[in-house]
Design a protein around this motif. Structure first.
Motif, PDB file in Angstrom:
ATOM      1  N   MET A 135      10.036   3.292  19.135  1.00 44.44           N
ATOM      2  CA  MET A 135       8.711   3.470  18.569  1.00 44.44           C
ATOM      3  C   MET A 135       8.772   3.363  17.060  1.00 44.44           C
ATOM      4  O   MET A 135       9.785   3.668  16.432  1.00 44.44           O
ATOM      5  CB  MET A 135       8.127   4.835  18.981  1.00 44.44           C
ATOM      6  CG  MET A 135       8.886   6.030  18.452  1.00 44.44           C
ATOM      7  SD  MET A 135       8.325   7.614  19.142  1.00 44.44           S
ATOM      8  CE  MET A 135       6.643   7.690  18.549  1.00 44.44           C
ATOM      9  N   GLY A 142       6.439  -3.687  17.952  1.00 42.84           N
ATOM     10  CA  GLY A 142       6.066  -4.375  19.171  1.00 42.84           C
ATOM     11  C   GLY A 142       5.726  -5.837  18.971  1.00 42.84           C
ATOM     12  O   GLY A 142       6.603  -6.695  18.859  1.00 42.84           O
ATOM     13  N   PRO A 164       4.978  -2.416  26.853  1.00 40.29           N
ATOM     14  CA  PRO A 164       4.428  -1.509  25.836  1.00 40.29           C
ATOM     15  C   PRO A 164       4.724  -0.040  26.058  1.00 40.29           C
ATOM     16  O   PRO A 164       4.549   0.764  25.144  1.00 40.29           O
ATOM     17  CB  PRO A 164       2.922  -1.785  25.903  1.00 40.29           C
ATOM     18  CG  PRO A 164       2.694  -2.286  27.300  1.00 40.29           C
ATOM     19  CD  PRO A 164       3.912  -3.071  27.647  1.00 40.29           C
ATOM     20  N   GLU A 165       5.138   0.349  27.262  1.00 42.47           N
ATOM     21  CA  GLU A 165       5.487   1.747  27.488  1.00 42.47           C
ATOM     22  C   GLU A 165       6.803   2.113  26.792  1.00 42.47           C
ATOM     23  O   GLU A 165       7.008   3.264  26.399  1.00 42.47           O
ATOM     24  CB  GLU A 165       5.615   2.028  28.993  1.00 42.47           C
ATOM     25  CG  GLU A 165       4.297   2.030  29.736  1.00 42.47           C
ATOM     26  CD  GLU A 165       3.378   3.148  29.267  1.00 42.47           C
ATOM     27  OE1 GLU A 165       3.842   4.307  29.222  1.00 42.47           O
ATOM     28  OE2 GLU A 165       2.213   2.870  28.942  1.00 42.47           O
ATOM     29  N   ARG A 219       6.829   0.852  21.561  1.00 37.87           N
ATOM     30  CA  ARG A 219       5.543   1.449  21.202  1.00 37.87           C
ATOM     31  C   ARG A 219       5.237   1.303  19.714  1.00 37.87           C
ATOM     32  O   ARG A 219       5.949   1.845  18.871  1.00 37.87           O
ATOM     33  CB  ARG A 219       5.523   2.938  21.575  1.00 37.87           C
ATOM     34  CG  ARG A 219       5.493   3.200  23.079  1.00 37.87           C
ATOM     35  CD  ARG A 219       5.568   4.682  23.373  1.00 37.87           C
ATOM     36  NE  ARG A 219       5.289   4.942  24.793  1.00 37.87           N
ATOM     37  CZ  ARG A 219       4.138   5.390  25.263  1.00 37.87           C
ATOM     38  NH1 ARG A 219       3.155   5.646  24.425  1.00 37.87           N
ATOM     39  NH2 ARG A 219       3.971   5.586  26.559  1.00 37.87           N
ATOM     40  N   THR A 236       3.199   2.281  16.466  1.00 35.53           N
ATOM     41  CA  THR A 236       2.625   3.552  16.040  1.00 35.53           C
ATOM     42  C   THR A 236       1.694   3.355  14.859  1.00 35.53           C
ATOM     43  O   THR A 236       1.776   2.349  14.146  1.00 35.53           O
ATOM     44  CB  THR A 236       3.740   4.526  15.609  1.00 35.53           C
ATOM     45  OG1 THR A 236       4.369   4.012  14.430  1.00 35.53           O
ATOM     46  CG2 THR A 236       4.774   4.700  16.707  1.00 35.53           C
TER      47      THR A 236
END
Length: 326
Positions: free
Chosen positions: A26, A31, A49-50, A53, A55
């Motif tokens: 993240m 991404g 996308p899980e 991530r 932010t």
């Protein structure tokens, strides 16, 4: 196989995500954009996308979310764009991540890995170019890693995720484009010990991260002058591999520490102090230090280069140590 430093980092992250479904990445633009330095390019398409991530631009918020995820059993890799921006998450890193195990009486570990770019030499101005890893090396409860080679960039991520406590990985911005050969079977590396990158008998040059290439260059030039320099890559700034430092200094009897951080209160000062405390009578000359000038890193190219450790400054410090030792 041929690889760049950024590709080696990506391979290390990818390997960790394949090994453990609890691992996720993240950070800002990690991404669809592929990361500010293209380290995570392609990972969104592979893992979804899980697990990759993006932010908001809120370091305190997403580092805090990473700490919460780690407490909840996940294995987050949090990317902060540059070390300067980590100051916006200093409360989360120092007062929470580093302290929760102690403050909970040993009940709660925080197995989080936080990656960030460090260092200068790219004309990005003072707010993107400082070397603050020495600050974080001051904090009990953190492990500080500084990969300087392709193998370490590839191999430090998985061992870092195995640590039950917070690990910070500092990637020098000047290394991302460096290319070289990486073994096809490259895997996890030792994150506890320093590495002798060049053996020598006359002087120990101690460094880490982005200054390793300049130190190796200086060592080769010193060899042409008849000075056999050993190059010690610290790799980990906390905990310091004091045994390897002292063993090298006891072999060569001279030492110069090269550190892109500022001289005052630096990791170079800590290393110099430990050598003096524990190997004073093995020294044939005072411990030398080559650090950045005590100014905010300039934007102007010639001023920026003048502020940073250079091959010429490393050579001068090494020559002085050797001549002082007789």
């Amino acid at each position: 196989m041929k690889s760049s430093y950024r590709e080696a980092l990506r391979a290390g992250i990818r390997d960790a995500m394949i090994r453990d479904e609890r691992v996720f990445l993240m950070g800002e633009d990690v991404g669809a954009y592929g990361g500010s330095f293209a380290v995570s390019l392609g990972l969104l398409e592979e893992f979804g996308p899980e697990r990759i991530r993006d932010t908001p631009l809120s370091e305190s918020g997403f580092v805090g979310a990473g700490i919460g995820a780690a407490l909840g059993g996940m294995r987050p890799i949090v990317e902060i764009m540059t070390v300067n921006f980590s100051l916006l998450a200093l409360d989360q890193i120092v007062n929470n991540a580093a302290s929760l195990l102690h403050m909970s009486g040993g009940q709660f570990n925080v197995p989080i890995v936080i990656r960030m770019t460090t260092g200068a030499g790219r004309q990005l101005g003072a707010q993107h170019s400082h070397s603050l890893e020495g600050w974080f090396a001051h904090i009990p409860g953190l492990r500080i890693l500084t990969p300087a080679t392709l193998a370490d960039a590839r191999g430090m991520v998985w061992p870092a995720l195995q640590d039950p406590d917070p690990v910070l990985i500092f990637e020098h911005g000047s290394l991302y484009n460096v290319t070289g050969e990486l073994d096809d079977d490259a895997g996890p590396v030792d994150i506890d010990t320093a590495a002798v990158r060049r053996p020598g008998a006359d002087i120990t040059l101690i460094t880490y991260g982005g200054t390793l290439p300049a130190v190796l260059d200086a060592a080769e030039q010193l060899a042409a002058e008849g000075i056999d320099a050993e190059v010690l890559d610290l790799r980990t700034l906390r905990p310091l591999d004091e045994a390897s430092i002292l063993a090298s200094v006891r072999r060569t009897h001279r030492a110069v520490v090269v550190d892109e951080g500022w001289r005052s209160g630096s990791i170079s000062a800590e290393i110099s102090a430990r050598i003096t405390e524990n190997a004073f009578y093995d020294l044939d000359a005072p411990v030398g230090r080559v650090c950045s000038a005590e100014v905010p890193i300039p934007y102007s190219k010639h001023l920026e280069l003048a502020a940073l450790p250079s091959v010429d400054r490393i050579l001068a410090a090494a020559r002085q140590a050797v001549s002082a030792g007789g």
